[in-house]
Design a protein around this motif. Structure first.
Motif, PDB file in Angstrom:
ATOM      1  N   LEU A   1       5.103 -11.634  11.511  1.00 48.59           N
ATOM      2  CA  LEU A   1       6.505 -10.861  11.857  1.00 48.59           C
ATOM      3  C   LEU A   1       5.059  -8.739  11.794  1.00 48.59           C
ATOM      4  O   LEU A   1       4.422  -9.270  10.175  1.00 48.59           O
ATOM      5  N   GLU A   2       5.840  -8.098  12.249  1.00 47.89           N
ATOM      6  CA  GLU A   2       5.282  -6.610  11.924  1.00 47.89           C
ATOM      7  C   GLU A   2       6.254  -6.066  11.566  1.00 47.89           C
ATOM      8  O   GLU A   2       7.531  -5.067  11.846  1.00 47.89           O
ATOM      9  N   ILE A   3       6.542  -5.966   9.992  1.00 55.99           N
ATOM     10  CA  ILE A   3       7.148  -4.847   9.147  1.00 55.99           C
ATOM     11  C   ILE A   3       6.474  -4.260   7.997  1.00 55.99           C
ATOM     12  O   ILE A   3       5.978  -4.959   7.386  1.00 55.99           O
ATOM     13  N   ALA A   4       7.013  -3.065   7.885  1.00 57.84           N
ATOM     14  CA  ALA A   4       6.970  -1.916   7.266  1.00 57.84           C
ATOM     15  C   ALA A   4       7.191  -2.346   5.661  1.00 57.84           C
ATOM     16  O   ALA A   4       8.072  -2.591   5.942  1.00 57.84           O
ATOM     17  N   VAL A   5       6.375  -3.322   4.822  1.00 57.75           N
ATOM     18  CA  VAL A   5       7.233  -3.178   3.459  1.00 57.75           C
ATOM     19  C   VAL A   5       7.087  -2.284   2.426  1.00 57.75           C
ATOM     20  O   VAL A   5       5.453  -1.796   2.175  1.00 57.75           O
ATOM     21  N   TYR A   6       8.297  -1.598   1.500  1.00 61.75           N
ATOM     22  CA  TYR A   6       7.775  -0.700   0.765  1.00 61.75           C
ATOM     23  C   TYR A   6       8.843  -1.040  -0.506  1.00 61.75           C
ATOM     24  O   TYR A   6       9.732  -1.422  -0.400  1.00 61.75           O
ATOM     25  N   SER A   7       8.544  -0.816  -2.019  1.00 67.51           N
ATOM     26  CA  SER A   7       8.067  -1.548  -3.282  1.00 67.51           C
ATOM     27  C   SER A   7       9.571  -0.559  -4.081  1.00 67.51           C
ATOM     28  O   SER A   7       9.359   1.187  -3.844  1.00 67.51           O
ATOM     29  N   PHE A   8      10.443  -0.393  -4.752  1.00 65.50           N
ATOM     30  CA  PHE A   8      11.094   0.070  -5.245  1.00 65.50           C
ATOM     31  C   PHE A   8      10.125   0.260  -6.446  1.00 65.50           C
ATOM     32  O   PHE A   8      10.199   1.713  -7.461  1.00 65.50           O
ATOM     33  N   ASP A   9       9.536  -1.132  -7.687  1.00 65.40           N
ATOM     34  CA  ASP A   9       8.777  -0.318  -8.097  1.00 65.40           C
ATOM     35  C   ASP A   9       7.126   0.067  -7.787  1.00 65.40           C
ATOM     36  O   ASP A   9       7.065   0.138  -6.720  1.00 65.40           O
ATOM     37  N   LYS A  10       6.777   0.422  -9.074  1.00 70.21           N
ATOM     38  CA  LYS A  10       5.444   0.625  -8.865  1.00 70.21           C
ATOM     39  C   LYS A  10       4.045  -1.355  -8.582  1.00 70.21           C
ATOM     40  O   LYS A  10       4.043  -1.302 -10.039  1.00 70.21           O
ATOM     41  N   ILE A  11       3.686  -0.643  -7.563  1.00 71.45           N
ATOM     42  CA  ILE A  11       3.223  -1.787  -7.553  1.00 71.45           C
ATOM     43  C   ILE A  11       1.499  -1.847  -7.228  1.00 71.45           C
ATOM     44  O   ILE A  11       1.753  -1.680  -5.798  1.00 71.45           O
ATOM     45  N   ASP A  12       0.837  -2.267  -8.016  1.00 72.79           N
ATOM     46  CA  ASP A  12      -0.608  -2.088  -6.984  1.00 72.79           C
ATOM     47  C   ASP A  12      -0.644  -1.975  -5.479  1.00 72.79           C
ATOM     48  O   ASP A  12      -0.102  -3.972  -5.510  1.00 72.79           O
ATOM     49  N   GLY A  13      -1.994  -1.587  -4.599  1.00 68.38           N
ATOM     50  CA  GLY A  13      -1.751  -2.116  -3.183  1.00 68.38           C
ATOM     51  C   GLY A  13      -0.329  -2.324  -2.531  1.00 68.38           C
ATOM     52  O   GLY A  13      -0.745  -2.656  -1.532  1.00 68.38           O
ATOM     53  N   VAL A  14       0.871  -1.368  -2.792  1.00 65.63           N
ATOM     54  CA  VAL A  14       1.969  -1.641  -2.194  1.00 65.63           C
ATOM     55  C   VAL A  14       2.556  -0.186  -1.737  1.00 65.63           C
ATOM     56  O   VAL A  14       2.586   0.195  -2.858  1.00 65.63           O
TER      57      VAL A  14
END
Length: 593
Positions: free
Chosen positions: A130-143
């Motif tokens: 799947l081509e889905i852009a992923v963005y996190s609310f917590d700060k995570i390395d590499g995300v």
């Protein structure tokens, strides 16, 4: 005053009417951080502009998978303002459901809370290509972090959002909510801006004007809490998000909310803890406590108990029930309960304690409220889910099913015209619940799909029996079984804390749960409880046998939906051998296995 025709109009409405300085609040590193309406508007606008730069367009689907936090709301409004549809996903979803939703909704971008959820999503993305852009609310390395979208929006601050907002009509798709349901594949419920707004405007007058602060802990992924939070924005009520389900007690003390929404399961636990504290008292204090509790069980609304009772209740409130109030922060005016049936005795007890518990009823498909009890005189009737909302119609079909239509009714099921056609006949939605109207109040008697027949052809309403059995302090959870069998039986999860205390007092020294539920004395004790609660039911519907289970039904084990309804088919399958044992002829004279 700003006209309200779309959900995102709530922000300018709140700004012009209240100019709220504390719209949202969250505890970060031990301190409560608040956000004003200006912070909210600015952040939502930046997210909108950022999403546009990433190519998100009208009718695209953007998902949010996170517990409650202000970022949930910022991104929600950021998505809605450009005409995209938000797909809320429970953080507890099973992998199979995540796969289905992401694929079915054709999600373009997803906001997730933390590293655990990022891993879950990345795994599904790879498996399904799947081509889905992923963005996190917590700060995570590499995300990628959600503030990157915000920053992108800031860089393009000249983009005028008005034309995008103007292109969105009241009947446009606001959200796509996948109902986990107690059976089958999830269905995407399509709700419009008007669906939610009509529910907000209908429910708002039932909130006393003194309410200015709310604690929120039910998941925003569920339509109940989401609609209520939209309503808080409409009423200028500040929303404080509990840190987690485990910190609710502490957060109640810190926030001192005037209101919150809950599910009966949590109220049952609060009540059990209160009673346990009463049991631990001694002498006069204990007698006083149980005198007050006895009064509470007899409580009638609107002063119907008479003057002497009211005088006694005044004393009970001062001496005993004020402490209950304190446990909830000391300033609670109203609690709204939904998602499942509330035991009538619980409603009486809390009202007697001057804590108004307002039971309501609805479904995801109805945005969600159909009917709700109110806090003012004549608006509540125990044993009912209240009066039907002004812009909602209800009628009872010949077979007793509740049918409804109104401006809160969904647009239909996403990509499922067949399911939509099956659910809606001549504009009337089939709720799947059995009920009746009594003096303008709606009463739910059972789920149509859950009512079953015994081998003798008698109808059994399991929910009614289950609610009654849960009145025992020794019974934590229960599921009634017996379709096409000679009689109804029950799978019971004991309240192990209470049961262990009883066992110690009665010379039962079993070390673990498995041993405890096999002990003959314990089984006899539970049977005494069941027998006591069987009273009042017809002979054909009383529980004749039961089996004790060592572990609670849970979401993680797939036995409960995220709103804590029993997944009956799953539980039946998992316990098939045990159920067979219950009905085996060899145990015909025994009440338990």
């Amino acid at each position: 005053m700003e006209t309200l025709t779309r959900i995102f109009d709530l922000l300018p409405y709140n700004k012009s009417k209240y100019n709220s300085q504390e719209v949202l609040a969250q505890k970060i590193n031990g301190e409560w951080k608040t956000f004003s309406i200006d912070d909210f508007v600015q952040t939502a606008d930046e997210v909108s502009r950022g999403l546009l730069q990433l190519g998100i367009a009208k009718d695209d689907k953007v998902a949010i998978m996170s517990p409650n936090r202000p970022e949930w709301n910022f991104c929600d409004f950021g998505i809605l303002q450009i005409g995209a549809a938000q797909v809320p996903m429970y953080p507890t979803l099973a992998e199979a459901d995540i796969k289905f939703i992401l694929k079915d909704a054709e999600v373009k971008l997803i906001f997730v809370a933390d590293a655990t959820l990022v891993d879950k999503i990345e795994k599904v993305k790879q498996e399904q290509s799947l081509e889905i852009a992923v963005y996190s609310f917590d700060k995570i390395d590499g995300v990628k972090h959600w503030t990157e979208i915000q920053a992108l929006g800031q860089q393009h601050h000249q983009v005028d959002l008005q034309p995008y907002k103007d292109a969105i009509g009241p009947d446009d798709l606001l959200t796509l909510i996948y109902t986990s349901g107690t059976t089958g594949t999830p269905k995407g419920v399509m709700l419009s801006h008007n669906n939610l707004l009509s529910n907000v405007k209908d429910s708002a007058p039932l909130y006393p004007k003194e309410i200015r602060r709310a604690l929120s802990f039910l998941p925003l992924s569920h339509i109940f809490e989401r609609m209520v939070v939209y309503m808080y924005f409409y009423l200028g009520i500040s929303v404080y998000y509990a840190e987690s389900m485990d910190t609710i007690v502490d957060n109640l003390q810190e926030v001192k909310p005037h209101c919150f929404t809950t599910v009966p399961r949590l109220l049952e636990k609060v009540y059990d803890k209160i009673v346990a504290k009463g049991q631990a008292l001694s002498g006069v204090k204990k007698s006083l406590f149980f005198w007050a509790l006895g009064l509470a069980h007899r409580y009638e609304l609107d002063g119907k108990n008479g003057l002497l009772y009211d005088l006694q209740l005044g004393i009970a409130r001062k001496l005993i029930f004020s402490k209950w109030q304190d446990a909830l922060g000391g300033e609670v005016i109203a609690i709204v309960s939904g998602g499942a049936a509330l035991q009538e005795r619980l409603a009486r007890v809390f009202w007697a304690a001057d804590i108004k518990v307002l039971e309501g009823y609805g479904l995801t498909e109805t945005s969600p409220v159909i009917a709700v009890n109110g806090p003012f005189k004549g608006q509540t009737k125990f044993g009912t889910v209240g009066k039907v909302l002004p812009s909602v119609d209800v009628k009872i079909a010949e077979d007793g099913e509740i049918l409804t239509k109104g401006s809160n009714l969904m647009k239909g099921y996403y990509k499922r015209p067949d399911a939509t056609e099956e659910a809606i006949t001549d504009g009337w939605f089939h709720t799947g619940d059995i009920g009746e109207l009594r003096d303008g109040f709606l009463v739910i008697t059972d789920r149509k799909k859950e009512v079953f027949k015994t081998a003798g052809g008698k109808y059994i309403s399991p929910q009614v029996l289950e609610n009654k059995l849960k009145e025992s302090v020794y019974i934590e959870q229960v599921m009634v079984v017996g379709e096409n069998r000679k009689f109804p039986s029950a799978l019971i999860v004991p309240n192990f804390e209470k049961l262990s205390e009883w066992a110690k007092r009665n010379g039962v020294n079993e070390k673990d749960k498995e041993a405890l539920i096999k002990n003959a004395k314990v089984l006899d004790k539970i049977w005494v409880e069941v027998e006591k609660l069987n009273a009042g039911f017809g002979h054909w519907e009383t529980i004749k046998k039961f089996a004790l289970l060592p572990n609670e039904f849970s979401i993680d084990a797939g036995e409960m939906t995220p709103k804590l309804s029993l997944k009956r088919k799953v539980i039946l399958t998992k316990n098939a051998d045990l159920i067979e044992k219950i009905y085996a002829e060899t145990n015909a004279q025994e009440h338990h296995v």
